[in-house]
Scaffold this active site. Structure first.
Site, PDB file in Angstrom:
ATOM      1  N   ASP A  15     -56.395 -45.205 -33.407  1.00 42.47           N
ATOM      2  CA  ASP A  15     -55.445 -43.737 -34.065  1.00 42.47           C
ATOM      3  C   ASP A  15     -54.846 -43.320 -32.907  1.00 42.47           C
ATOM      4  O   ASP A  15     -55.600 -41.702 -33.034  1.00 42.47           O
ATOM      5  CB  ASP A  15     -56.221 -43.478 -35.076  1.00 42.47           C
ATOM      6  CG  ASP A  15     -57.115 -44.987 -35.651  1.00 42.47           C
ATOM      7  OD1 ASP A  15     -56.241 -44.957 -35.464  1.00 42.47           O
ATOM      8  OD2 ASP A  15     -58.025 -45.172 -36.506  1.00 42.47           O
ATOM      9  N   GLU A 185     -49.378 -43.916 -44.313  1.00 38.49           N
ATOM     10  CA  GLU A 185     -50.700 -43.504 -44.033  1.00 38.49           C
ATOM     11  C   GLU A 185     -50.271 -42.894 -42.963  1.00 38.49           C
ATOM     12  O   GLU A 185     -49.781 -43.199 -41.692  1.00 38.49           O
ATOM     13  CB  GLU A 185     -51.904 -44.268 -44.088  1.00 38.49           C
ATOM     14  CG  GLU A 185     -51.928 -45.810 -42.864  1.00 38.49           C
ATOM     15  CD  GLU A 185     -52.690 -46.571 -43.216  1.00 38.49           C
ATOM     16  OE1 GLU A 185     -53.570 -46.438 -44.007  1.00 38.49           O
ATOM     17  OE2 GLU A 185     -53.133 -47.767 -42.123  1.00 38.49           O
TER      18      GLU A 185
END
Length: 520
Positions: A15, A185
């Site tokens: 991430d 997302e």
């Protein structure tokens, strides 16, 4: 010209978020159940990266009690505005979305500013507009009705920087590019040449992962999706391609007209991933107002050539030894969840780190005495030397390789009348299997080594300066993401436990060494 090999950060650094301040780049990454949380890396050339801090280095910032390995701290975003650094993320095991700030990326970082239940969802990001207005952008289940798993929306709301609270009225801006899109997302908001751009991931974190982009002349929309979406994915290359699961990206420019993307991806070994999700780099150009990733290539490159001067990256096998002779633990060392001071003590004057034989074990979602490094190479060795001080038969100390509390490998020494008994156990789906037992010589310190070669491991001990095998060809596939699930990669570390009892025992570890092995 400089070249850098992908991934630019090997091992469990998922991430990625990136920003540039002056001539330096900064990244942060999610850490889930590990402490400290959210490492910060700094680079001047996108090639050489230095770990300069961990944002969440106090229990008060990052309550993780009882969380599973893939809960805790989800995807963070790092941004800078007028002398202040902002890191925003989600603690899915506590109070949800929050912001911390600092005047220096090396810290100290503030206590959390929690944004409350009204935000919901995960993957928050911040954008500072030309007039100084700060916008929050995030993901949540679709507010008009959640019709299937992954039915989500992306929304924008103004953030009051004085109160660190969101102003009323969120605006829903996107629900995904694909028909019946799942898991839109990881959104990030940018502004370029009069357009606002939203970059986001879609289709989950497995092999269908992808990167989408949309734009609008107004920050609150309406947004149009790029006709070339997804602008980056490897799903069309198949599950056997060397790099899979490409998604969750962030964009940055270097101030000289060059644009780049950091993105996570996996490198499976024969279909199994032990290293977790790693950080890769791609070049970005702009055509007709849309970003094109690795133009003419269309996928992540093994080597990225950059228009900078400097020393090339060091391709020599990595080897690092920790001797615990500094006032604080190195930034890259991790423990699980909170209360690190209850699990261990650093005795710099004696060059040891002391791990206590507390009740919690690696099989618990507690706070075991486990001091670890990320596994960063398919082939590597991890070794240590230590002196145990046992108080009860349940006391143990040694080394471990951990994917989760339910899937891990342990090499533990236990007390016995004539010295020490070594037990090698594989925990698979929460159930232990004893793989090997042997009596070790009574000589101290005890020296153990865990050797990982692809999807198999060996445990060795040292006697008379010679490394001798305890067991070889341990099948590690149960520690892979494909078997164990979750969002984390494997770690290798020092371990001690009282296995349900807390009788005052401890073990003094003199050193730990992580060594990359040549790839056959």
């Amino acid at each position: 010209m400089l070249s850098v090999k992908n991934p630019i950060m090997t091992g469990f650094f998922p991430d990625p978020s990136i920003c540039r301040v002056g001539n330096k780049f900064y990244t942060v990454h999610s850490t889930f159940a590990y402490f400290p949380g959210v490492p910060v890396f700094e680079s001047e050339d996108l090639v050489h990266w230095n770990l300069i801090s961990n944002v969440l280095d106090r229990d008060s910032q990052v309550p993780l009690s009882g969380c599973q390995h893939s809960q805790g701290i989800f995807a963070p975003t790092i941004r800078y505005h007028k002398g202040t650094w902002y890191m925003i993320t989600t603690n899915v095991s506590d109070q949800g979305n929050f912001i911390v700030t600092a005047k220096d990326p090396r810290g100290p970082w503030s206590e959390p500013y929690y944004l409350g239940e009204s935000t919901g969802g995960i993957d928050p990001s911040l954008f500072f507009d030309d007039d100084g207005t700060c916008y929050y952008i995030g993901q949540r289940p679709r507010s008009a009705g959640y019709h299937y798993n992954g039915d989500c929306e992306i929304w924008i709301q103004t953030l009051d920087l004085d109160t660190m609270q969101l102003k009323p009225d969120a605006t829903i801006v996107l629900t995904g590019f694909q028909r019946k899109a799942i898991w839109p997302e990881g959104p990030h908001l940018y502004k370029k040449d009069g357009y606002y751009y939203i970059l986001h991931a879609e289709s989950g974190t497995s092999i269908h992962h992808s990167v989408m982009i949309a734009r609008s002349k107004n920050v609150f929309g309406p947004y149009e999706y790029c006709p070339c979406n997804p602008i980056l994915t490897h799903r069309h290359l198949g599950a056997q391609y060397p790099v899979t699961c490409v998604g969750h990206a962030d964009l940055v420019d270097d101030g000289n007209g060059n644009w780049y993307m950091v993105v996570l991806a996996c490198r499976p070994n024969q279909g199994y991933t032990l290293l977790g999700r790693e950080t890769f780099l791609a070049k970005v150009t702009w055509e007709d107002g849309w970003p094109v990733v690795n133009a003419g290539v269309g996928h992540l490159e093994e080597v990225v050539t950059l228009p900078y001067e400097g020393q090339p990256s060091d391709d020599a096998p990595q080897c690092k030894t920790y001797t615990f002779d500094t006032p604080s633990l190195p930034l890259e060392l991790l423990t699980l969840r909170n209360h690190r001071d209850h699990e261990l003590e650093l005795h710099a004057e004696e060059h040891i780190v002391r791990l206590f034989h507390r009740c919690d074990s690696l099989k618990d979602c507690g706070e075991p005495a486990y001091l670890a490094l990320r596994q960063q190479h398919w082939n590597c060795e991890f070794e240590t030397s230590f002196i145990p001080h046992f108080c009860k038969e349940s006391d143990c100390a040694g080394i471990a390789m951990v994917q989760s509390n339910e899937n891990h490998l342990r090499a533990e020494c236990y007390p016995q009348d004539s010295g020490v008994k070594l037990v090698v156990s594989l925990c698979k789906d929460g159930e232990d299997s004893c793989l090997a037992r042997m009596d070790l010589p009574a000589a101290l310190p005890i020296k153990l080594k865990l050797r990982v070669e692809g999807l198999v491991a060996s445990v060795l001990y040292q006697s008379n300066s010679e490394w001798k095998p305890v067991i070889s060809d341990i099948d590690l596939r149960s520690l892979s993401t494909e078997h164990a699930g979750g969002f984390v990669g494997c770690t290798l570390g020092l371990y001690a436990s009282g296995n349900g009892e807390d009788a005052g025992g401890y073990s003094d570890f003199e050193r730990m060494t992580y060594r990359e092995l040549p790839t056959n």
